[in-house]
Enzyme design. Structure first.
Site, PDB file in Angstrom:
ATOM      1  CB  SER A  66      27.421   6.205  -8.255  1.00  5.35           C
ATOM      2  OG  SER A  66      26.127   5.747  -8.543  1.00  5.35           O
ATOM      3  CE1 TYR A 114      18.227  12.065   0.110  1.00  8.30           C
ATOM      4  CE2 TYR A 114      15.989  12.497  -0.648  1.00  8.30           C
ATOM      5  CZ  TYR A 114      17.359  12.460  -0.892  1.00  8.30           C
ATOM      6  OH  TYR A 114      17.836  12.830  -2.131  1.00  8.30           O
ATOM      7  CB  THR A 140      21.156   7.792  -9.965  1.00  8.99           C
ATOM      8  OG1 THR A 140      20.371   7.917  -8.767  1.00  8.99           O
ATOM      9  CG2 THR A 140      21.140   9.103 -10.723  1.00  8.99           C
TER      10      THR A 140
END
Ligand SMILES: NC(=O)c1ccc[n+]([C@@H]2O[C@H](COP(=O)([O-])OP(=O)(O)OC[C@H]3O[C@@H](n4cnc5c(N)ncnc54)[C@H](OP(=O)(O)O)[C@@H]3O)[C@@H](O)[C@H]2O)c1
Length: 259
Positions: free
Chosen positions: A16, A151, A186
């Site tokens: 992906s 993150y 994305t």
């Protein structure tokens, strides 16, 4: 590294987004790819349609110990010229709302799996005296913003890990390149974890307004070919943020807090 043609490149997150665009661009330039992600059918269809011969090697990178063992097994039959640690999962949740397990999961995929695969390829690269380790961190690994505390922690960490590795392998013929993309269009926001560990499952206008995965892949390949240590990729404020933070840290922290 001076050319892509004929190199064996182990690419994670190939199913992906940035990884898919990298797979297409690298195969078009004559690389032989080892394609890693969890989506086996997607990887097999990709290997089939790419020019050249490629290997599908599925791994769940939420399990770094398992990934390390699988990586060591892979290296028994493969000579890997370049490892691209690209797979990753983002976050959209405030610290107060985020379960501890979600912090662990973000570290497993974005930090420990990178350490695991890097350690799996390192002995072979050292004994051959050549190799290139490329890691996709993030602008979030340079500038902390809201809703990304887990993150960003992992992406900051991976930059530090790679800086240390670069110093350790400086005289061993091994190159270490870290890429920090800003916003890229994305599925990253769709796949981002929320506070309870479920996926966000919706787009984020910052990402949809970012550069394309193809442009990002082209810039990553340019950085690899130029043996760059670290490159910020993107456009607008997300690309400028790390430089602004370096020279005007107080201003950037205020901007981030107000956003
Ligand atoms: N897009 C951005 O704006 C942006 C900005 C900065 C940095 N990045 C970084 O760029 C990298 C690529 O992200 P992307 O934007 O291309 O996101 P994406 O479209 O969501 O792709 C993520 C990739 O990671 C793989 N992956 C996720 N969990 C996995 C697991 N447990 N085991 C193995 N593979 C797994 C996915 O494959 P499967 O689901 O098939 O396993 C997929 O191929 C990530 O490291 C991300 O943090 C992205």
């Amino acid at each position: 590294m001076s050319k892509i043609q004929g190199q064996t490149i182990w690419l994670t997150g190939a199913s992906s987004g940035i990884g898919l665009a990298l797979a297409e661009a690298l195969a078009a330039q004559g690389a032989r790819l080892i394609l890693t992600a969890r989506s086996v059918d997607t990887l097999e269809a990709l290997a089939e349609r790419l020019p050249g011969e490629h290997r599908v090697f599925p791994i769940d990178l939420m399990d770094p110990e398992g990934a390390y063992a699988q990586g060591q097994a892979l290296l028994e039959s493969e000579q890997v010229d370049v490892l691209i640690n690209n797979a990753g999962v983002s976050q959209r949740s405030l610290t107060l709302d985020t379960e501890l397990q979600v912090y662990r999961d973000l570290m497993e995929i974005n930090y420990f799996s990178v350490v695991a695969l890097t350690k799996a390829v390192l002995p072979q690269m050292q004994s051959r005296g050549t190799g290139h380790i490329v890691t996709i961190s993030s602008v979030a690994g340079k500038v902390g913003t809201k809703m990304r505390s887990g993150y960003a922690g992992a992406k900051f960490g991976v930059i530090g890990f790679m800086d240390c590795l670069r110093a350790e392998t400086f005289s061993q013929g091994i190159k270490v390149t870290t890429i920090c993309p800003g916003f890229v269009h994305t599925q990253v926001a769709h796949n981002a974890l929320t506070g309870d560990g479920s996926k966000l499952n919706q787009p984020d206008p910052d990402n949809t307004g970012g550069i394309s995965a193809e442009q990002c892949a082209d810039e990553i390949i340019r950085a690899i070919l130029r043996n760059r240590d670290e490159v910020i990729v993107g456009k607008g404020l997300s690309k400028l943020a790390p430089t602004l933070q370096r020279f005007f840290p107080g201003v950037v922290r205020k901007l981030v807090a107000k956003r």
